[in-house]
Write an enzyme that holds these catalytic residues in place. Sequence first.
Site, short mmCIF file in Angstrom:
data_model
loop_
_atom_site.label_atom_id
_atom_site.label_comp_id
_atom_site.label_asym_id
_atom_site.label_seq_id
_atom_site.Cartn_x
_atom_site.Cartn_y
_atom_site.Cartn_z
N HIS A 1 23.55 -31.37 12.38
CA HIS A 1 22.56 -32.31 12.91
C HIS A 1 22.63 -33.73 12.33
CE1 HIS A 1 19.77 -28.97 14.57
NE2 HIS A 1 20.32 -29.61 15.57
N TRP B 1 22.20 -29.27 6.81
CA TRP B 1 22.28 -27.86 6.42
C TRP B 1 22.05 -26.94 7.63
CZ3 TRP B 1 18.96 -31.35 3.94
CH2 TRP B 1 19.47 -31.92 2.77
N HIS B 2 22.50 -27.41 8.81
CA HIS B 2 22.24 -26.68 10.05
C HIS B 2 23.54 -26.31 10.76
CE1 HIS B 2 18.10 -28.91 10.26
NE2 HIS B 2 18.14 -27.99 9.32
N SER B 3 24.47 -25.72 10.04
CA SER B 3 25.78 -25.38 10.59
C SER B 3 25.67 -24.25 11.62
CB SER B 3 26.72 -24.94 9.46
OG SER B 3 26.89 -25.97 8.51
#
Length: 615
Positions: A315, A535-537
Site C-alpha cells: 500500500h 506492512w500489507h503484502s
Amino acid sequence: MSAESTYDIIIAGGGTAGCVVAGRLAAADSSLSILVIEAGPTTRDDPLHTQPARYMYHLRPDSTTVKFNVGKESAALGGRAPVVPCGQCLGGGSSVNFAMYTRAAASDYDDWATVYGNKGWSSADLLPLLRKCETYQVQPGKPTHGYSGPLKVSYGGFYPEFGQEFLNAATQYDKTRGFTDDVNGLFDCNRYGRWQKWIDEKTGTRSDVPHHYIYPIQNAESKLRILTGHQVKRVIIRDGVAVGVQYIANPRFHSDSAPEVLTATARRMVVLSGGALGSPGILERSGIGSKDILSKIGVKQIVDLPGVGENYQDHQLILAPYIAAESTHTLDGVVEDNEPKIEAWSEQWKKNGTGLLATNGLEAGIKMRPFKKDLEVIGPEFRKRWLDYYVPAPDKPVLWITVMTLLTGDRPVPPGGKYYSVGWYLQHPASIGYVHATSASDVNAPADFHPGYLDLPEDMALHKWGYKRTRELARRMLSYRGEVPGRHPNFGPKSKAAAGPKGGPISVVDADIEYTAEDDQAIEDYVKKAVATAWHSLGTCAMKKREDGGVVDARLNVYGIANLKVADLSICPGNVAANTYSTAVLIGEKAATLIAEELGIPIEDVDSTNIRARL
C-alpha cells in the site's frame, strides 16, 4: 518432537489466516489432528502483544517477532533498497500490527468474483464471514457488523485529543466530504470519522487471533499441536498429491540445534499459510512455479505455475511528522521505552483496561476519493487509472489518510518531545512487484524481492497529492507546533511552500500553500526517500484462472496438486482498500469453511440470507 509424525492436516505457517483455520477446524471437530508449524515464537499473555500501544516495539532492528525482508535497490526510489517487515510469531501480523480495524470496499471483493472469476468470493458471499469473526462494540444494530464473534472491535480505552482535533480541522476545512459514524461500513467512502480498533473495550487488550482462536481451545486433550520456532522447507509431493512437509528448527530460536530436516505427514491435507512473502518460496522449493525460476535454484519442476511469486502488492505508506504541543497525550514515551511512564500506564491498563496502553494512537481518518478539483491537482498521470479503475466503482477510495499520535522512524537525540503524524497510503497502487526463492535448501536465503514501489508514474502523482492534502490538515490542528526538521521535502528558503510558523496552527480559512514546479520536484524527491511499506503484502499466489497467472482456484487448491491449499494474503488476486488484517481473518474463515465442507465436518455458520435482507 519426533523426527517423523502424522496428522490429519498440516498448516505451514501460524500467522493470522493459518491460526483462524486451525482454530475453527479444531473447534468444529475435536478428533481432527492438526499440526501448525510457525517460524516465530509464541505470544501467550505477553504484554508486548496484548497491550495495543506496544506495536512499535516489534519493528526494532533486533526484533524476534517480525522478519525483515530486504528488496532490491530500486531506481524509482533513488537507488534505495526497501525493507518490508512481516509478522513472524504465532498469529503473525495480528499479534504485532497497529490494531487498526479497516475493511475493504465491497467492490474490491466483488472484483475477486467477477473480474477474476472466483465464485463464492463476492462481498455478498463474504459479508457473513466478516460478521462472524467480530463482536462490534462501537454501536449496536449495524447490519454490516457482527456482534458475537471472537474478535472485539471498539474505539479502545483512551481517546487522545488528536482524533477530535483532526476531525474538527478536516470537517471545517473540507466541507465537501462530511462525517460518518462508520468509516468501515463496506459500501461507501469519502467521509471523515473516528477510527475503530481491534481492541476489546472491556479489557483494553489487542484482538489478535491466537488469544481468541487458539489459546482458549488448547488443553491436554486437544489434538491441535502448535509447533513454534520451526520453518517449513518444502511440501512433500508423491504422484501429484501433497502428503506432508519437511521442516527445520529456526536458527533464530534454536541456535544450538543441529540442522536436522524433520518430516511431518498429512493424511488429508496440507495448507500453506506462510503469507505473501513466505508461501511462494515454499511452493518454489517444492517444485511448483516458473521453470526459469526453479532452474536457477536447481529445483526440478513438478507443476508449471509461472504466477508463483508474481503479482506482489502493498500500500505504499508515508507518515509525515509534526511537532505537537507539550500538553498533549502521545505514544512517544511508549516508543522510547520510558519505563516509569510505561509502568504507570500499565497499572491503569491492568486495573480497568484504559489509558494510553489501551489505544493504538490512530484515532481518526478518511478513505479519500478525489473530486474534480482534486483530479486537477493530481494531474494527467493518474487520469487513465482514474477512468478505468475508479470511476466504475464509486465505493473505492484512492487514499487512506489518518492522524497518528507518535513519531515513527528515527527518534530525536536526546529523546523526548511530543509528536504526531498525518499520513497516507495508496489504496490500490498501480505498481506491481514480485518475490522468489533464491535457494533450494536454505529457507533463510534472502529472496529475490522487488516490491515495485513507485515503478509507475500514477503512484507518484497520488503521493504528491497525499502530501499536499495531509499537510493542510496537519497545520490546522490545534496542537500543531511546526514540522519535524529534516523529515519533510527540502523546499528552497524562498519558496512559499517552506515550513510555516511553529507557534501554533493556522486558521481553518487560510489559503492553501502554493507549490511551484520546483516545489513539486522537491516533493517527488521526498517521496522517493520516505515511501515505505504499509506492512500489507499480498497477491503472490493469486486466486486467478491458471491461464491468467493464477496459483490457486476459488477453493484455494493449488493447480496441479491434490490435497494442497494456500490460505493467506498471498491468494488475493487484487488489492483491497484496507489494512489487511481484516482480509487475512476473512481468508482464514473462508478457508476453514471450504476445508470443513470437503472433509464433511459441520462448522458454525451464519444466516447470510438474513444479513442480505437487512442491508
